[in-house]
Write an enzyme that holds these catalytic residues in place. Structure first.
Site, PDB file in Angstrom:
ATOM      1  N   GLY A 152      13.485  -6.080  -4.254  1.00 37.41           N
ATOM      2  CA  GLY A 152      14.409  -6.744  -5.153  1.00 37.41           C
ATOM      3  C   GLY A 152      15.748  -7.103  -4.512  1.00 37.41           C
ATOM      4  CG  ASN A 153      17.160  -4.963  -0.989  1.00 43.56           C
ATOM      5  OD1 ASN A 153      15.939  -5.037  -1.059  1.00 43.56           O
ATOM      6  ND2 ASN A 153      17.796  -4.621   0.119  1.00 43.56           N
ATOM      7  CE  LYS A 207       8.338  -2.605 -11.002  1.00 42.51           C
ATOM      8  NZ  LYS A 207       8.442  -2.396  -9.553  1.00 42.51           N
ATOM      9  CE  LYS A 264       8.378  -5.574  -3.181  1.00 46.18           C
ATOM     10  NZ  LYS A 264       8.699  -4.163  -3.337  1.00 46.18           N
ATOM     11  CE  LYS A 275      10.682   0.242  -1.890  1.00 46.59           C
ATOM     12  NZ  LYS A 275      10.193  -0.578  -3.004  1.00 46.59           N
TER      13      LYS A 275
END
Lengths: 311, 311
Positions: free
Chosen positions: B17-18, B134, B213, B275
């Site tokens: 997202g960053n 989430k 994601k 992740k």
């Protein structure tokens, strides 16, 4: 990439807003998915004989997003071209998943099918930036419209907000689309007219506008060498004296006649006029078939049994 | 489809997202386009040696759309999967147009580049539908969070709304993506984890969820035969004792160690844990390279000079 596939002619179908939301409906998600089945079923059947590109409008949907973001000042507002990109995702997914389902129902094991985000170059000096003509969002009564903080125009669905609608110059992804057509991919693209950008040297920047989906579809049909350009809308074809006692449906229309009717104001700005212009443009530049017809008669029109054919 | 192109290895890069909105930013459109240039410049350079797939998150953006639609009851609300589709259009366009610009700057005349709307099958009985994990949307203080009408969890960005995040089972467009990779297309897909759907016989229906994601990216990397799976985020790699005096960055991590750290709760739920799970899953199932690194060090990590490599 078989040779027989390469020989299939190319059919571009531009779906009007009523493929998703019919007059009088609020546009719930159930309504939109249900409405889509009628055009998509016909397109699936035609995909056995044609390589197919589907384009679509986004007027109500982009208007909804604009209303939602105006109602919520705590979230940073996004410019109109980003909202167009959002509607490409939304409507593209809805068409693609409906088509996937119907192809499976027809027993077609695998047919490559993609929805492409598409952006389209326009001219920064386009006169429409000073004179908006594209209606978006819901219809309001005259009294409601007078209280709105933005310009509106009277349409058959009531008073609607208008935004700039510049002429499309070129579709950025046209080479990709051609490559995919060669491989007989079914392609959904140029949704909502495509995301409008101006090009400055090597940079693209989005602009606050909504391109007319029929004009961009005509350009795409030309750029990829389509054989038939079919515009599916909420009336059975082009009519003159629309809504009057001597209303008349036209089964064929030559370019000269079409031009005269257009100039004499027979067709509504922001509704039938851009469709007629788009069909004329395609026929004039390519000498191929363009048809304006209703969502319900896509297959019949391909066979020459419905709609208005431009010659 | 030249033979030299076929030999290029496949690199899948999952952008956090960053890449779009940095900590502390509100997420204006200017910020998002500016931030994108850092990762995209590195990806463009890598695209000379790799066939590339880019995936991306959508947490803040999908949260924004949800807030906007809740603020505007006059527009019919859309289910969460449709908002995911909208963010695929939005963010896909932003990445694609930035990449187009940078490729032109590098003097690359034409490199086929597409953004695909992607949907992903999940299990209707996934336990996450009962236990949402989430985080999406903006961060709130504890006091603000207590007044919100929906569940939140504490994250490094404050208290955030949580939604269900089921495990991805298969990517519906995987065969199309493989065909495009064969032709050396640059592909942006699986945005926001992909649009979550359940399959019932021949029908797909969307579900109210946001898929992680990184997990969907690991699955896609496996399904298309990627050679390297790189997760780019806001920290320089995997750390243990994160935020404590004895914090330690790990340059290499074998599966057994990773599993132990995961079980002992070293990694944040909804942030580093998925992740690590995604990287482990890819390495376990394929025996190939997975790397977790920062947005700023994508190129260095490909060269083995930064990030955490899973072995």
């Amino acid at each position: 990439m078989g040779k027989t596939q390469r020989r299939k002619p190319i059919l571009l179908i531009a779906l009007g807003g009523n493929a998703l939301i019919k007059k009088g409906q609020r546009g719930t998600i159930e309504e939109q998915f249900y409405n889509l089945r009628l055009p998509v079923r016909q397109i699936a059947a035609l995909s056995e004989r044609y390589r197919i590109i589907i384009t679509h409008g986004n007027g109500p949907q982009v208007g909804h997003l604009l209303l939602q973001q105006e109602a919520c000042p705590e979230v940073p507002a996004l410019p109109l071209e980003i909202l167009v990109a959002q509607t490409e995702g939304q409507i593209g997914y809805m068409i693609e998943s409906t088509l996937d389902e119907i192809l499976m129902d027809m027993g077609i094991e695998f047919r490559p099918l993609v929805t492409l985000i598409t952006y389209v170059v326009v001219d920064r000096d386009d006169p429409s930036f000073c004179r908006p003509t594209k209606p978006i969002g819901p219809g309001y009564t005259r009294e409601e419209a007078e209280r709105l903080p933005y310009p509106t125009i009277a349409t058959s669905k009531g008073y609607r907000r208008v935004v700039a609608s510049p002429m499309p110059i070129t579709i950025v992804e046209k080479r990709e689309i051609k490559k995919l057509l060669e491989m007989d991919f079914l392609i959904i693209c140029c949704g909502g007219g495509g995301i409008p950008v101006i090009r400055e040297g090597r940079a693209f920047s989005g602009v606050d506008a909504v391109i007319d989906k029929d004009l961009v579809s005509a350009l795409l049909a030309e750029e990829v060498g389509a054989d038939i350009f079919l515009i599916a809308t909420d009336v059975s074809g082009v009519m003159i004296n629309f809504g009057k006692p001597d209303e008349k449906a036209l089964h064929q229309l030559d370019l000269e006649e079409a031009r005269q009717h257009l100039q004499s104001g027979q067709f509504g700005i922001g509704s039938m006029a851009p469709k007629v212009e788009a069909a004329m443009r395609f026929v004039e530049n390519t000498g191929k078939r363009a048809v304006i017809t209703s969502i319900a008669e896509i297959e019949k029109s391909e066979a020459g049994k419905a709609g208005t054919e431009f010659v």
